[in-house]
Design an enzyme around this catalytic site. Structure first.
Site, short mmCIF file in Angstrom:
data_model
loop_
_atom_site.label_atom_id
_atom_site.label_comp_id
_atom_site.label_asym_id
_atom_site.label_seq_id
_atom_site.Cartn_x
_atom_site.Cartn_y
_atom_site.Cartn_z
N VAL A 1 0.83 -1.20 0.00
CA VAL A 1 0.00 0.00 0.00
C VAL A 1 0.87 1.26 0.00
CG1 VAL A 1 -1.61 1.35 1.41
CG2 VAL A 1 -2.03 -1.05 0.98
N ASN B 1 1.82 -2.86 8.41
CA ASN B 1 0.97 -4.03 8.39
C ASN B 1 0.18 -4.17 9.70
OD1 ASN B 1 3.75 -4.20 8.92
ND2 ASN B 1 3.67 -6.41 9.13
N GLU C 1 -7.29 2.71 2.42
CA GLU C 1 -6.94 2.50 1.02
C GLU C 1 -7.79 1.37 0.43
OE1 GLU C 1 -5.08 4.35 -1.07
OE2 GLU C 1 -6.14 2.95 -2.36
N LEU D 1 -7.32 0.21 -2.86
CA LEU D 1 -6.71 -0.40 -4.05
C LEU D 1 -6.73 -1.92 -3.94
CD1 LEU D 1 -3.64 -1.72 -3.50
CD2 LEU D 1 -3.05 0.66 -3.31
N VAL E 1 -15.87 -2.89 6.41
CA VAL E 1 -17.16 -3.30 5.85
C VAL E 1 -17.05 -3.50 4.33
CG1 VAL E 1 -19.56 -2.58 5.49
CG2 VAL E 1 -18.46 -2.23 7.70
N ASN F 1 -14.43 -4.50 2.64
CA ASN F 1 -13.80 -5.80 2.38
C ASN F 1 -14.71 -6.96 2.75
OD1 ASN F 1 -11.50 -4.97 1.15
ND2 ASN F 1 -10.16 -5.16 2.93
N CYS G 1 -5.90 -9.27 2.85
CA CYS G 1 -6.92 -8.41 3.46
C CYS G 1 -8.22 -9.11 3.86
CB CYS G 1 -7.25 -7.27 2.52
SG CYS G 1 -5.87 -6.14 2.30
P1 NAD Z 1 3.12 -4.80 3.93
O1 NAD Z 1 3.44 -5.84 4.91
O2 NAD Z 1 3.35 -5.04 2.47
O3 NAD Z 1 3.92 -3.46 4.30
C1 NAD Z 1 4.01 -2.94 5.58
C2 NAD Z 1 5.43 -2.42 5.79
O4 NAD Z 1 5.49 -1.71 7.02
C3 NAD Z 1 6.50 -3.51 5.88
O5 NAD Z 1 7.45 -3.31 4.85
C4 NAD Z 1 7.10 -3.32 7.28
O6 NAD Z 1 8.50 -3.56 7.33
C5 NAD Z 1 6.79 -1.88 7.57
N1 NAD Z 1 6.77 -1.53 8.99
C6 NAD Z 1 6.11 -2.15 10.01
N2 NAD Z 1 6.33 -1.49 11.16
C7 NAD Z 1 7.14 -0.45 10.89
C8 NAD Z 1 7.69 0.61 11.67
N3 NAD Z 1 7.44 0.71 12.98
N4 NAD Z 1 8.48 1.51 11.06
C9 NAD Z 1 8.75 1.42 9.74
N5 NAD Z 1 8.23 0.45 8.94
C10 NAD Z 1 7.43 -0.47 9.52
O7 NAD Z 1 1.60 -4.42 4.17
P2 NAD Z 1 0.56 -3.80 3.12
O8 NAD Z 1 -0.02 -4.89 2.27
O9 NAD Z 1 1.16 -2.61 2.48
O10 NAD Z 1 -0.61 -3.35 4.10
C11 NAD Z 1 -0.47 -2.23 4.95
C12 NAD Z 1 -1.82 -1.87 5.52
O11 NAD Z 1 -2.70 -1.50 4.46
C13 NAD Z 1 -2.52 -3.01 6.27
O12 NAD Z 1 -3.24 -2.48 7.34
C14 NAD Z 1 -3.48 -3.55 5.21
O13 NAD Z 1 -4.61 -4.15 5.80
C15 NAD Z 1 -3.87 -2.30 4.47
N6 NAD Z 1 -4.29 -2.52 3.08
C16 NAD Z 1 -3.64 -3.41 2.28
C17 NAD Z 1 -4.03 -3.58 0.96
C18 NAD Z 1 -3.35 -4.54 0.05
O14 NAD Z 1 -3.85 -4.79 -1.03
N7 NAD Z 1 -2.21 -5.11 0.41
C19 NAD Z 1 -5.08 -2.81 0.45
C20 NAD Z 1 -5.71 -1.90 1.29
C21 NAD Z 1 -5.31 -1.76 2.60
C1 UDX Z 2 -9.07 -6.45 -1.76
C2 UDX Z 2 -10.10 -5.38 -2.09
O1 UDX Z 2 -10.66 -5.65 -3.39
C3 UDX Z 2 -9.48 -4.00 -2.07
O2 UDX Z 2 -10.47 -3.00 -2.29
C4 UDX Z 2 -8.82 -3.78 -0.71
O3 UDX Z 2 -8.21 -2.51 -0.68
C5 UDX Z 2 -7.81 -4.88 -0.43
O4 UDX Z 2 -8.46 -6.16 -0.51
P1 UDX Z 2 -7.12 -7.64 -3.11
O5 UDX Z 2 -7.17 -8.62 -1.99
O6 UDX Z 2 -5.83 -7.06 -3.50
O7 UDX Z 2 -8.09 -6.42 -2.80
O8 UDX Z 2 -7.73 -8.34 -4.43
P2 UDX Z 2 -9.22 -8.68 -4.89
O9 UDX Z 2 -9.33 -8.37 -6.32
O10 UDX Z 2 -10.25 -8.11 -4.02
O11 UDX Z 2 -9.26 -10.27 -4.77
C6 UDX Z 2 -9.23 -10.93 -3.51
C7 UDX Z 2 -9.38 -12.42 -3.72
O12 UDX Z 2 -10.70 -12.75 -4.14
C8 UDX Z 2 -8.44 -12.99 -4.77
O13 UDX Z 2 -7.94 -14.23 -4.35
C9 UDX Z 2 -9.35 -13.15 -5.97
O14 UDX Z 2 -8.90 -14.13 -6.86
C10 UDX Z 2 -10.64 -13.54 -5.31
N1 UDX Z 2 -11.83 -13.25 -6.13
C11 UDX Z 2 -12.14 -11.97 -6.43
C12 UDX Z 2 -12.64 -14.29 -6.56
O15 UDX Z 2 -12.37 -15.46 -6.29
N2 UDX Z 2 -13.75 -13.98 -7.32
C13 UDX Z 2 -14.09 -12.71 -7.64
O16 UDX Z 2 -15.11 -12.52 -8.31
C14 UDX Z 2 -13.25 -11.67 -7.18
#
Ligand code: NAD
Ligand code: UDX
Length: 460
Positions: free
Chosen positions: A15, A93, A163, A165, A220, A222, A274
């Site tokens: 993110v 995270n 976020e 995305l 909600v 998600n 997520c």
């Molecule tokens: P990630 O694990 O890829 O990245 C988190 C980073 O934070 C890691 O690189 C870690 O080393 C760093 N970190 C942790 N503690 C730290 C500290 N004290 N100082 C500096 N760095 C530190 O996680 P992510 O997938 O980017 O997710 C981050 C957040 O965003 C989570 O809460 C997740 O639920 C949310 N989110 C994720 C997604 C997604 O698609 N991955 C989408 C929307 C929201």
């Molecule tokens: C999700 C949310 O979509 C995003 O808005 C939030 O910020 C982070 O969590 P992500 O997990 O990156 O995103 O991917 P997403 O496209 O939502 O897919 C999640 C999982 O559901 C995947 O394993 C995907 O293959 C599966 N999926 C999705 C299905 O099996 N069927 C579908 O119709 C859609």
């Protein structure tokens, strides 16, 4: 009006990295520094070779190339980034707790709290602190309490800006979001963040709420998305026993504009970092307020998803004459969805684990996931020793080699390239009867049947 000249983002992950890259690209007058404790990750973000960025997202390399070194910086110096910033995004995270109270359900907020304490300790000027991580509703209360009790006269405003995305489409989701959500108390702070997004997001798509609505809306959103996948997957099982086709059912119901056609693709089960984490968190929050029926309702989404993964693996075992002992199963795909190298909670991990319990051997091919990651995912489960995992699972970088001498192929990720393979050639090099289990309803059933495959898909 509060002017933002410098932004810091703590957490350079899936993110923090892409989000800040787009903010920097769209706001060339703001310096954006993304910091992380993980020096290897930061070095990869700074690598001159853009194919080495730590995250694979289509289009991300061009944005980093444009902004990096101009107004986008990646660093391990967390303290100086905090000190200099007017606005600090926390994007660390928030995994499910693996210990103590709430183990297996509640979000582990230790990284968030560490960030807040570090900001409180280091800051010498007023800051807007933005929750970018997904957090339990009312986390801002704890942040406020930590930040407001520093005694150093620094003023902190807290915003929630979750976020939305999705991985694999992060860049287009960020460039063209359905909405940007900002929750807060101070109108001045809210407006400062609105101004940053308004450089590219139409104003009607930037919505503002109170802090708690914003925090809760992310969980909600998600939960609703995951619920759709579990709903269609539940129906896929019913389709298999009744002769209905889940693709046709999804199409038929999706044309009702009240239902909508997106997110109705039956699959081997949802994965990703997520959905499961956030629903478990929602369940935990509901329980902690004594709302047992609410908790049970949402927990069912996870129960259904676990069932779908095991059902897929069990169908492979049953179809291969009730034993996979010593049989070779080729896995096409390991990431949790296409166009990402992320494997967190990927269905492939759990399907593999189940088949390995039955003494199958597995050969994996994924275009973007490394062998180290695949072994780390299996080792993390702790089901067997890492030597055993390495003995039973091979990882190759050629799909044709993965499928050679296989008894069955399992499609675990919907990578587009899988559709273009020479399936006739693959068939010729497999044991007969040659089975394909398509966990993504990706391949052309008619074509594969004509070649001679015994073809199984989801919900058909
Ligand atoms: P990630 O694990 O890829 O990245 C988190 C980073 O934070 C890691 O690189 C870690 O080393 C760093 N970190 C942790 N503690 C730290 C500290 N004290 N100082 C500096 N760095 C530190 O996680 P992510 O997938 O980017 O997710 C981050 C957040 O965003 C989570 O809460 C997740 O639920 C949310 N989110 C994720 C997604 C997604 O698609 N991955 C989408 C929307 C929201
Ligand atoms: C999700 C949310 O979509 C995003 O808005 C939030 O910020 C982070 O969590 P992500 O997990 O990156 O995103 O991917 P997403 O496209 O939502 O897919 C999640 C999982 O559901 C995947 O394993 C995907 O293959 C599966 N999926 C999705 C299905 O099996 N069927 C579908 O119709 C859609």
């Amino acid at each position: 009006m509060r002017k933002i000249n410098k932004i810091a983002c703590i957490g350079a992950g899936y993110v923090g990295g892409p989000t800040m890259a787009v903010i920097a690209q769209r706001n060339p007058n703001i310096d954006v520094t993304v910091v992380d404790l993980n020096a290897i990750r930061i070095a990869a973000w700074n690598d001159a070779d853009l194919t080495k960025l730590p995250i694979y997202e289509p289009g991300l390399d061009q944005i980093v190339a444009e902004a990096r070194g101009r107004n986008l910086f990646f660093s391990t110096d967390v303290e100086s980034a905090i000190d200099q910033a007017d606005m600090i995004f926390i994007s660390v995270n928030t995994p499910t707790k693996t210990y103590g109270k709430g183990k297996g359900q509640a979000a582990d907020l230790k990284f968030i709290e560490l960030c807040a304490r570090q900001i409180a300790r280091v800051a010498t000027t007023d800051k807007i602190v933005v929750e970018k991580s997904t957090l339990p509703v009312r986390t801002a209360e704890a942040l406020k309490s930590i930040l407001h009790n520093t005694g150093n006269n620094v003023k902190f405003d807290i915003l929630s800006n979750p976020e939305f995305l999705a991985e694999g489409t992060a860049v287009s989701d960020l460039q063209n979001p359905d909405r940007v959500l900002i929750g807060g108390e101070s109108q001045e702070a809210i407006q400062a963040l609105v101004n940053i997004y308004a450089t590219w997001v139409p104003s009607e798509r930037i919505i503002t709420t109170n802090l708690w609505s914003s925090e809760l809306s992310k969980l909600v959103a998600n939960a609703f998305l995951a619920q759709r996948v579990s709903s269609i997957n539940a129906i896929s099982e019913l389709c298999e026993v009744t002769g209905a086709d889940v693709n046709e059912v999804a199409h038929a119901i999706g044309m009702d504009s009240r239902i909508g056609s997106k997110f109705l693709k039956a699959s081997v089960g949802f994965g990703g970092s997520c959905f499961q984490k956030d629903i478990l968190n929602l369940v935990y929050i509901a329980k902690s307020y004594g709302l047992q029926e609410v908790a049970d309702y949402w927990e069912q989404v996870i129960i259904m998803n676990d069932h779908q993964k095991i059902r897929f693996a069990d169908n492979i075992i049953k179809t291969l004459y009730n034993t996979v002992n010593g049989k070779n199963i080729a896995f096409l795909g390991w990431s949790f969805k296409k166009d990402t190298n992320d494997t967190r909670e990927s269905a492939a991990i759990y399907v593999a684990d189940h088949l390995l319990d039955e003494q199958a051997t597995i050969t994996v091919y994924d275009p973007k996931v490394t062998a180290e990651q695949i072994y780390a995912d299996l080792d993390y489960l702790g089901t067997r020793t890492s030597e055993e995992n390495r003995k039973l699972v091979k990882v190759v970088n050629d799909p044709y080699i993965a499928c050679q001498d296989a008894h069955a192929i399992a499609v675990l990720t919907e990578w587009d390239a899988f559709k273009t393979y020479n399936w006739k050639l693959i068939y010729e090099n497999m044991y007969k009867p040659a089975f394909v289990f398509d966990g993504r309803n990706l391949l052309d059933k008619k074509q594969l049947n004509e070649i001679g495959f015994q073809f199984y898909s989801i919900g058909q």
